[in-house]
Design an enzyme around this catalytic site. Structure first.
Site, short mmCIF file in Angstrom:
data_model
loop_
_atom_site.label_atom_id
_atom_site.label_comp_id
_atom_site.label_asym_id
_atom_site.label_seq_id
_atom_site.Cartn_x
_atom_site.Cartn_y
_atom_site.Cartn_z
N HIS A 66 -1.83 -57.91 -14.97
CA HIS A 66 -1.69 -56.91 -16.14
C HIS A 66 -2.38 -57.72 -17.55
O HIS A 66 -1.54 -57.45 -18.83
CB HIS A 66 -0.48 -56.10 -16.93
CG HIS A 66 0.15 -55.04 -16.32
ND1 HIS A 66 1.37 -54.32 -16.16
CD2 HIS A 66 -0.41 -54.49 -14.52
CE1 HIS A 66 1.58 -53.72 -15.32
NE2 HIS A 66 0.84 -54.14 -14.40
N TYR A 110 6.61 -60.08 -13.69
CA TYR A 110 5.82 -60.35 -12.05
C TYR A 110 5.93 -61.86 -11.11
O TYR A 110 5.58 -61.92 -9.95
CB TYR A 110 4.53 -60.35 -12.26
CG TYR A 110 4.28 -58.33 -11.87
CD1 TYR A 110 4.19 -57.35 -11.35
CD2 TYR A 110 3.92 -57.78 -13.60
CE1 TYR A 110 3.90 -56.05 -11.66
CE2 TYR A 110 4.29 -56.14 -14.03
CZ TYR A 110 3.83 -55.64 -12.63
OH TYR A 110 4.22 -54.61 -13.20
N ARG A 126 8.84 -56.64 -20.04
CA ARG A 126 9.25 -55.82 -20.50
C ARG A 126 10.88 -55.29 -19.91
O ARG A 126 10.75 -54.17 -20.33
CB ARG A 126 8.23 -54.53 -20.04
CG ARG A 126 8.44 -54.07 -18.70
CD ARG A 126 7.06 -53.43 -18.46
NE ARG A 126 7.77 -52.48 -16.67
CZ ARG A 126 7.00 -53.19 -16.08
NH1 ARG A 126 6.48 -53.69 -16.28
NH2 ARG A 126 6.86 -52.42 -14.91
#
Length: 721
Positions: free
Chosen positions: A248, A257, A311
């Site tokens: 991202h 990720y 996150r």
């Protein structure tokens, strides 16, 4: 005779390639099945450590889903699945109407199909080749392929569901009817070659499994090549030159990720082992650099650093993500004999000898991710920042609802590793350790997928591998501050200057906010006294101790130290959790109060990890000379070590010691080591803009060429005889 030989040769030319292709497909399938059933002995040793922790019931993180799949299948669990399966093939406790983007409840259905398929194939399950289980798989599979539930989040439709269902289909392939297989392949076909980074790997992996089910070796190889195309360094997303991982955009994603990437890639590496499509050594070396020079630095005694979680502030996330890295290391050690011992060292350090000093020490700065890690034998510390180059944090899918300040200088120190475990619902998220922010009851802003930047490019580090200086010119939401961290063998010195705001709110700098691991003590009249809450007022050298860590506030400051019991809802942090899931913790907090609308606030404090009460009491601060702590220059001289540190936000002109006067043509970070009359100066450009820098040491002038390309922001040394 010639016609007969020609016929035989033609037959062999046709049959041998077909046989070879079939044999290759079968080998890959058997490797896949072995991995799904966790038949590897070395993995089982790690599984035994994993299952010592209770199994999580509420899960949406794909890596944690796969970790939970490693728990041994209990006959009672299968019995419950069978008894709760309804006549139409659905489960009565699954909310098939859910629109939750993160923990999408219908995915539980395919996860249960996979569990049943494993039970059917495992001799130890108590349901090996059970007719009842076989019937349940047929029934539940038909329900899914008939109803075709669709998630509002594309990830579940194209990645999560096909990934989970694909494993079940491979395990149960021999029992599938042609119609079942055809219908299931429609679900698998949702995944196609596209996207970047880990999303690309996930999608290609699903295509690969479809190729196995279709016995299409060419599709399998195309998928393998697509996966392998992400084993590289240097693109906008994926593995970076500093051994961090981005997704991202320019955003550090170790625990999200990145962890999914190494989990997936290690799985495929072992699955392709012994076949013509195995990864080559150059690709395996890249993975080793990422894990052993990147991930190992952000693990401490089997816990992942909070600054690396991205996150995903799930329950037990630090533990689960560390285990995920552990399993990836075990799998890669099986296929990469060149780097096998490095993977074993990671496993030993984090899962086998947690009570021993770490074997990986030193200071390392992830210059492409604005993050510094200091590792000593008995403690670890990390600082996470952002800049106009690097995104600080993101939120989406109901994740990270309070992480607005995550990369504003968050500073975590570890001795045992569990100092911040599951504290998130109980945190005051405006007082994350290390950050300078507003103290207000106004609800926190929620981040978006776009995340946020600190509006400055002066963010970086200079180090010699043991000592180092990290600095950030901070400007966000109307607060400005010059923040610096000096890392040594024994402590972290934290400096702040030029702290200004005009919002009408109190501004604070948080020193600590962790789970209570011992009484909070304050040094008063040369004796430690237990406190539960205490305000401190401007005076020199205020000392506190709690949980194997000491804190010394060097500059006269106003602030507060307290211990309090707090309760909070997990749903307020991660939307996928039920609203009635509550966490209660005893929390130790310590912060400095800069007052309302400070104009030139400052702070100076020490964190001393892995110390005793007596060591903190006797610690001599006279050896630390803070030469300057202003918005222009932060400079420190360590007398005992003969080392100086300078963060210069304007061209430098500072006398560091009686023997050393530094000037520079540009802003920069400097580390000066004196040995007799010799000097060694480490220099870095935190803006990552300069090609060279002119410096002057004791009136002698030098031109220093700075690292370029993907090494911008790293340290270069200058030796002065």
């Amino acid at each position: 005779m010639k016609k007969t030989l020609s016929g035989v040769l033609l037959f062999l030319l046709i049959v041998i390639p077909v046989y070879s292709q079939t044999n290759e497909i079968e080998t890959i399938k058997q490797n896949y099945i072995g991995l799904l059933l966790s038949e590897n002995e070395r993995e089982q040793q790690l599984v035994n450590r994993l299952i010592a922790f209770p199994k999580e019931s509420a899960v949406s993180d794909q890596m944690v889903v796969e970790l939970m799949d490693r728990y041994r299948i209990a006959p009672d669990d299968i019995s419950r699945l069978l008894s709760n399966l309804q006549s139409d093939g659905s489960w009565k406790d699954v909310d098939y109407e859910s629109q939750n983007r993160s923990g999408w409840a219908p995915k539980t259905h395919v996860e249960r199909i996979l569990i049943l398929a494993k039970a059917y194939r495992l001799p130890s399950s108590g349901y090996f080749e059970s007719k009842e289980v076989e019937e349940a798989i047929h029934k539940s599979l038909k329900y899914w392929t008939d109803k075709k539930p669709v998630s509002p989040n594309w990830w579940h439709n194209q990645i999560g569901v096909p990934k989970t269902l694909g494993g079940a289909l491979i395990l149960f392939e021999a029992k599938l009817t042609p119609q079942e297989k055809q219908d299931a392949l429609v679900v698998m076909s949702e995944a196609k070659f596209r996207m970047t980074g880990q999303n690309k790997v996930w999608l290609a992996g699903n295509v690969l499994v479809r190729g196995l089910l279709e016995n299409d070796l060419s599709l399998v190889k195309s998928a393998r090549d697509t996966i392998a195309s992400e084993i590289k360094i240097g693109d906008n997303e994926g593995i970076k030159s500093d051994n961090s991982f981005h997704q991202h955009g320019a955003q550090q994603q170790f625990g999200n990720y990145g962890a999914a990437y190494i989990s997936s890639i290690s799985f495929w590496a072992q699955m392709f082992g012994g076949t013509s499509i195995a990864f080559d050594q150059s690709q395996l070396n890249i993975l080793s650099y990422l894990i052993n020079d990147g991930y190992r630095r952000i693990l401490w005694k089997g816990y992942m650093d909070v600054n690396a979680l991205g996150r995903q502030f799930f329950r037990k996330s630090q533990i689960h993500k560390a285990f995920s890295v552990g399993f990836s290391s075990v799998m890669l050690s099986e296929v990469d004999k060149v780097n096998e011992n490095r993977y074993k060292e990671l496993i030993i350090d984090n899962f086998e000898t947690r009570d021993q000093p770490t074997s990986l020490t030193g200071l390392y700065h992830f210059w492409m991710s604005d993050m510094t890690v200091q590792r000593r034998p008995l403690w670890m510390a990390s600082v996470k920042m952002s800049s106009d180059r690097v995104i600080g944090a993101e939120a989406g899918n109901g994740d990270n609802l309070k992480g607005y300040y995550l990369a504003d200088g968050a500073t975590y120190t570890y001795v045992d590793g569990d100092e911040y475990l599951d504290i998130y619902p109980c945190w005051d998220w405006r007082k994350l350790p290390g950050i300078t922010s507003y103290d207000t009851n106004t609800p926190l802003k929620e981040l978006s997928w776009a995340g946020y930047h600190n509006s400055s490019n002066f963010v970086g580090n200079v180090n010699d591998g043991q000592f180092g200086l990290t600095a950030m010119d901070f400007y966000r939401d109307g607060i400005t501050a010059r923040k610096a961290w000096i890392f040594t063998d024994d402590y972290v010195l934290c400096l702040g200057a030029g702290i200004s705001a005009d919002s009408g709110c109190v501004v604070t700098t948080s020193i600590e906010q962790q789970v209570k691991k011992g009484d909070l003590l304050q040094l008063q009249n040369n004796a430690w006294e237990k406190i539960n809450s205490a305000e401190f007022f401007p005076q020199n050298d205020t000392r506190f101790f709690s949980g194997k860590k000491g804190y010394i506030i060097l500059e006269p400051s106003k602030g507060k130290a307290q211990v309090e019991s707090r309760s909070g809802k997990w749903n307020d942090i991660m939307n996928m959790y039920p609203k009635d899931m509550v966490e209660t913790k005893e929390v130790v907090s310590l912060w400095i109060d800069h007052g309302i609308d400070p104009k030139s606030g400052s702070y100076q404090y020490l964190i001393l990890p892995a110390k005793s009460e007596e060591e903190v009491k006797q610690f001599n601060v006279e050896d630390i000379r803070i030469i300057r702590n202003t918005k222009e220059v932060q400079a420190v001289w360590l007398v005992k070590e003969s080392i100086g540190f300078v963060a210069s936000y304007i061209p430098a002109d500072v006398k560091i010691s009686k023997d050393i006067h530094l000037k520079s043509s540009d802003t920069g970070l400097f580390l000066i080591k004196q040995t007799g009359k010799k000097l060694k100066i480490m220099i870095s450009d935190p803006t990552q803009q300069l090609e060279s820098m002119k410096i002057e040491i004791n009136k002698k002038k030098y031109i220093v060429n700075l690292p370029q390309g993907d090494k911008r922001g790293t340290s270069v040394d200058l030796e002065i005889p």
